[in-house]
Design a protein around this motif. Structure first.
Motif, short mmCIF file in Angstrom:
data_model
loop_
_atom_site.label_atom_id
_atom_site.label_comp_id
_atom_site.label_asym_id
_atom_site.label_seq_id
_atom_site.Cartn_x
_atom_site.Cartn_y
_atom_site.Cartn_z
N TRP A 146 34.22 35.03 -2.58
CA TRP A 146 35.26 35.32 -1.51
C TRP A 146 35.88 36.77 -1.64
O TRP A 146 36.66 37.07 -2.31
CB TRP A 146 36.57 34.26 -1.43
N THR A 147 35.06 37.52 -1.04
CA THR A 147 34.95 38.95 -1.22
C THR A 147 35.14 39.98 -0.02
O THR A 147 35.28 41.32 0.02
CB THR A 147 34.09 39.54 -2.06
N GLN A 148 35.04 39.31 1.10
CA GLN A 148 35.23 40.30 2.46
C GLN A 148 36.45 40.60 2.78
O GLN A 148 37.28 39.76 2.80
CB GLN A 148 34.42 39.11 3.60
N VAL A 149 36.28 41.76 3.36
CA VAL A 149 37.62 42.49 3.60
C VAL A 149 37.54 43.10 5.08
O VAL A 149 36.30 43.60 5.60
CB VAL A 149 38.16 43.65 2.77
N ALA A 150 38.11 42.57 6.09
CA ALA A 150 38.22 43.22 7.37
C ALA A 150 38.03 44.76 7.57
O ALA A 150 38.85 45.35 7.00
CB ALA A 150 39.00 42.48 8.28
N GLU A 151 37.08 45.15 8.38
CA GLU A 151 37.08 46.58 8.62
C GLU A 151 38.00 46.75 9.81
O GLU A 151 38.53 45.93 10.45
CB GLU A 151 35.58 46.99 9.02
N ASP A 152 38.15 48.22 9.96
CA ASP A 152 39.14 48.34 11.13
C ASP A 152 38.69 48.01 12.61
O ASP A 152 37.40 48.21 12.80
CB ASP A 152 39.28 49.92 11.20
N GLY A 153 39.62 47.38 13.19
CA GLY A 153 39.37 46.61 14.42
C GLY A 153 38.44 45.32 14.20
O GLY A 153 38.23 44.68 15.29
N GLU A 154 38.42 44.78 13.09
CA GLU A 154 37.70 43.57 12.72
C GLU A 154 38.92 42.51 12.58
O GLU A 154 39.89 42.93 11.76
CB GLU A 154 36.67 43.64 11.65
N ASP A 155 38.67 41.34 13.14
CA ASP A 155 39.62 40.27 12.88
C ASP A 155 39.31 39.52 11.84
O ASP A 155 38.22 39.21 11.30
CB ASP A 155 39.79 39.28 14.10
#
Length: 240
Positions: A146-155
């Motif tokens: 569980w490591t994903q972080v949303a990028e700019d503009g990503e939901d």
């Protein structure tokens, strides 16, 4: 409308209702299939107890370990000891944990909720930022990072395995609050002291004003008693 058309319409209605129900059920299940952190906000310069929770395994496989990576900006992380778990830490050069691993005494079955906690000190430099606490969930069969972080503009809701996030606010104004509290406390204490002093002064004034009267009354009583004694003695002599 003939019988065949009515049957087709009914079939489409049933299929649509079934699909809608499936989506309604799948959405909460998908939302719950994460590792959550509570609270999701903290103050810079302060310590907050973070609780990580999950209620799922890895595709149904029971959980055998939960590893939490400590991000930069954390001044210290102190795991909370709780029954049923073994805790190990990986320490950095400064002695601050870089990873905390929680291992249950028995695998946590899929569908059961479990929680682990740690006290986290957020440095003042983290004010106004969002820190990710990546979690690796290891199971009897497989694991999930569980490591994903949303990028700019990503939901963030579109991520398959989002990392728990903590939003760090402004520096906690504890010192100013304490100073104000101390000042108010000092004022209150001073007011109480003044009130006590005034009360004592009033009591002293009352005693001073009543003491002469008490002395006169006492003296009068003594004189009356002596006079009564003299009368009794004189009458006794006359009878003799």
């Amino acid at each position: 409308m003939n019988t065949h058309t009515r049957k087709n319409s009914l079939s489409r209605l049933v299929i649509g209702a079934t699909a809608g129900l499936a989506l309604a059920l799948a959405a909460p299940l998908a939302a719950s299939a994460h590792v959550h952190v509570d609270p999701e906000s903290a103050s810079a310069g302060g310590t907050e107890t973070l609780t990580f929770s999950f209620s799922h395994g890895c595709d149904g496989s029971p959980t055998t370990a939960l590893a939490v990576d400590i991000p930069d900006g954390v001044g210290n992380a102190t795991p909370v000891v709780q029954g049923g778990w073994t805790i190990t830490r990986e320490l950095g050069a400064d002695g601050v944990p870089t990873r905390v691993v929680y291992t249950p005494d028995a695998p946590v079955e899929d569908g059961l909720k479990a929680t682990v906690s740690m006290d986290v000190l957020f440095t003042e430099a983290t004010a106004g930022t969002t820190l990710a606490f990546p979690v690796t969930q290891t199971c009897a069969a497989g694991e999930t990072a569980w490591t994903q972080v949303a990028e700019d503009g990503e939901d963030a809701h579109d991520l398959d395995a989002p990392a728990p996030l903590v939003e760090v606010g402004a520096v906690a104004d504890d010192a100013g609050h304490d100073a104000a509290a101390g000042h108010e406390g000092g004022d209150a204490a001073g007011a109480d002291h003044d009130a006590d002093a005034s009360s004592e002064a009033a009591d002293a004034a009352s005693v001073t004003s009543t003491d002469p009267l008490a002395r006169w009354l006492a003296a009068g009583g003594l004189v009356a008693g002596l006079a009564a004694l003299v009368i009794v003695l004189v009458r006794g002599r006359r009878k003799a």
